[in-house]
Design an enzyme around this catalytic site. Sequence first.
Site, short mmCIF file in Angstrom:
data_model
loop_
_atom_site.label_atom_id
_atom_site.label_comp_id
_atom_site.label_asym_id
_atom_site.label_seq_id
_atom_site.Cartn_x
_atom_site.Cartn_y
_atom_site.Cartn_z
N ASN A 150 48.30 78.12 42.06
CA ASN A 150 47.01 78.80 42.00
C ASN A 150 46.06 78.22 43.04
OD1 ASN A 150 45.37 80.70 40.38
ND2 ASN A 150 44.16 78.91 39.80
N HIS A 171 37.58 84.18 43.91
CA HIS A 171 36.13 83.90 43.85
C HIS A 171 35.50 84.40 45.15
CE1 HIS A 171 36.38 81.52 40.22
NE2 HIS A 171 37.31 80.74 40.74
N ASP A 218 35.60 86.73 40.43
CA ASP A 218 34.16 86.97 40.27
C ASP A 218 33.58 87.19 41.67
OD1 ASP A 218 34.00 84.26 41.13
OD2 ASP A 218 33.25 83.54 39.20
N GLU A 237 40.98 84.36 38.72
CA GLU A 237 39.61 83.88 38.42
C GLU A 237 38.56 84.77 39.10
OE1 GLU A 237 39.21 79.66 39.25
OE2 GLU A 237 41.28 79.26 38.66
N GLU A 264 44.85 74.41 43.88
CA GLU A 264 43.98 74.08 45.03
C GLU A 264 44.48 72.92 45.90
OE1 GLU A 264 40.03 73.50 43.47
OE2 GLU A 264 39.79 75.62 42.98
C1 XIL Z 1 35.24 75.66 36.59
C2 XIL Z 1 34.65 75.94 35.22
O1 XIL Z 1 34.35 77.32 35.11
C3 XIL Z 1 33.43 75.11 34.99
O2 XIL Z 1 32.95 75.27 33.67
C4 XIL Z 1 33.75 73.65 35.23
O3 XIL Z 1 32.58 72.87 35.10
C5 XIL Z 1 34.34 73.45 36.61
O4 XIL Z 1 35.47 74.28 36.75
N1 XIL Z 1 38.56 76.94 40.24
C6 XIL Z 1 39.26 76.66 39.10
C7 XIL Z 1 38.55 76.57 37.79
O5 XIL Z 1 40.50 76.58 39.14
O6 XIL Z 1 39.17 75.66 36.90
C8 XIL Z 1 37.10 76.23 37.97
O7 XIL Z 1 36.46 76.32 36.71
C9 XIL Z 1 36.46 77.14 38.99
C10 XIL Z 1 37.13 77.00 40.33
#
Ligand code: XIL
Length: 394
Positions: free
Chosen positions: A223, A262, A294, A292, A179
């Site tokens: 990432n 996401h 969702d 990731e 990020e």
């Molecule tokens: C999130 C986790 O799922 C949570 O449990 C934590 O509190 C915060 O981080 N992008 C990422 C992940 O790269 O590491 C994040 O995970 C979600 C967003």
Amino acid sequence: MRLRRLLAVGAAGAVAVLGISTAAVAVPIGHAAAPASSGQNNGNGNADSLRALAQRVGLHIGTALIPQDIETPSYAAIGGSQFSVVTPGNAMKWQIVEPQPGVFDWSQADELVSFAHAHDQLIRGHTLLWHNQLPTWLTTGVANGTITDAQLSDLLHQHINTEVSRFKGEIWQWDVANEFFTDSNPSTINPNDFWVSHLGAGIIPQAFRWAHAADPHALLCYNDYNIAGEDGSNAKSDAAFAWLKQMLAEGVPINCVGDQGHLDTQFGFSPQRMTQDLQRYASLGLKVAITEADVRTFVNNATAQVPTDNLALFAQPYEESQMLKSCLAVAQCISFTVWGFTDSDSWVPGFFTGEGYATIYDVNQQPKPAYLDLQQDLELAAHGAPHRSGAGPF
Ligand code: XIL
């Protein structure tokens, strides 16, 4: 128990020697156990699990796991049987592994690694260089000046070297940097990022070099979210692409790009763009992955997570499925990972007010339409999607 050990050997590319010992196999809930002789190397003999179906095209299907998933038998049964790669949701973040300076706690990370071994799964390490979930002693020390920038750089080097070395040979893909690009148009590396503001943008390629020195065979990934067609303008993808191209030209050891995936049904996204953007990264010689996935939507409350808009019942599985299809269409897309598999322990309700229903199993761990769509996509993929190869140790 089924044990798997990856021993990386060889010079060019990652070559793995797999030492496998087999005993009992777990039966996934909701599915009958297939005979042990089914020939599927999927840890459970279940031929229509996501992992078994994906294996036909050389794709790995993954999930993030948190301790609750591993320690609750009904969750662990799904986590172990449906997925062939796992990512620690938090367990390998700096905050967790070094809560006090020089005091390491690998217990959660080790728990994840043992789970992966027991279920014949690969591991995506997550994440080494990120502005979030840093230990308080580090951020406080930087803020009050007791940690200078030069010391911060040394601490980061030490952190990367210690963690990557500790899991050397165990990690298939490492999310080295996470990020760094702004959400603006045009997008740039964020000058206000914790790391960039203290150490300059050159710290990002440096992190890749340090990680590579500690484990030369792990695939090292950049990432980020919204870097594959999700932001409308494609500005963030353009910026990431240009930066990656430059980094590769400079010989930085970057092997892959992870698009977090996401999504939110209120925004929509362009699956065509996602495919094109993944393809564009691949054209640089990089592997790509959805890391990731969702798809969140507005819900009645955080417990039941019933979508408030009937159309969301269609949009949610549609967008999840479209992301998988984009990955399937690109031969260099080596893994598709969901960020938690069940709505009951998804990060979404805690982070996005009023939203939920983001995963592929409902709050009672029953498969949702999104699960069935992924399953169907993978079944059909075997009849035409390109086979992934050369992705690493499997
Ligand atoms: C999130 C986790 O799922 C949570 O449990 C934590 O509190 C915060 O981080 N992008 C990422 C992940 O790269 O590491 C994040 O995970 C979600 C967003």
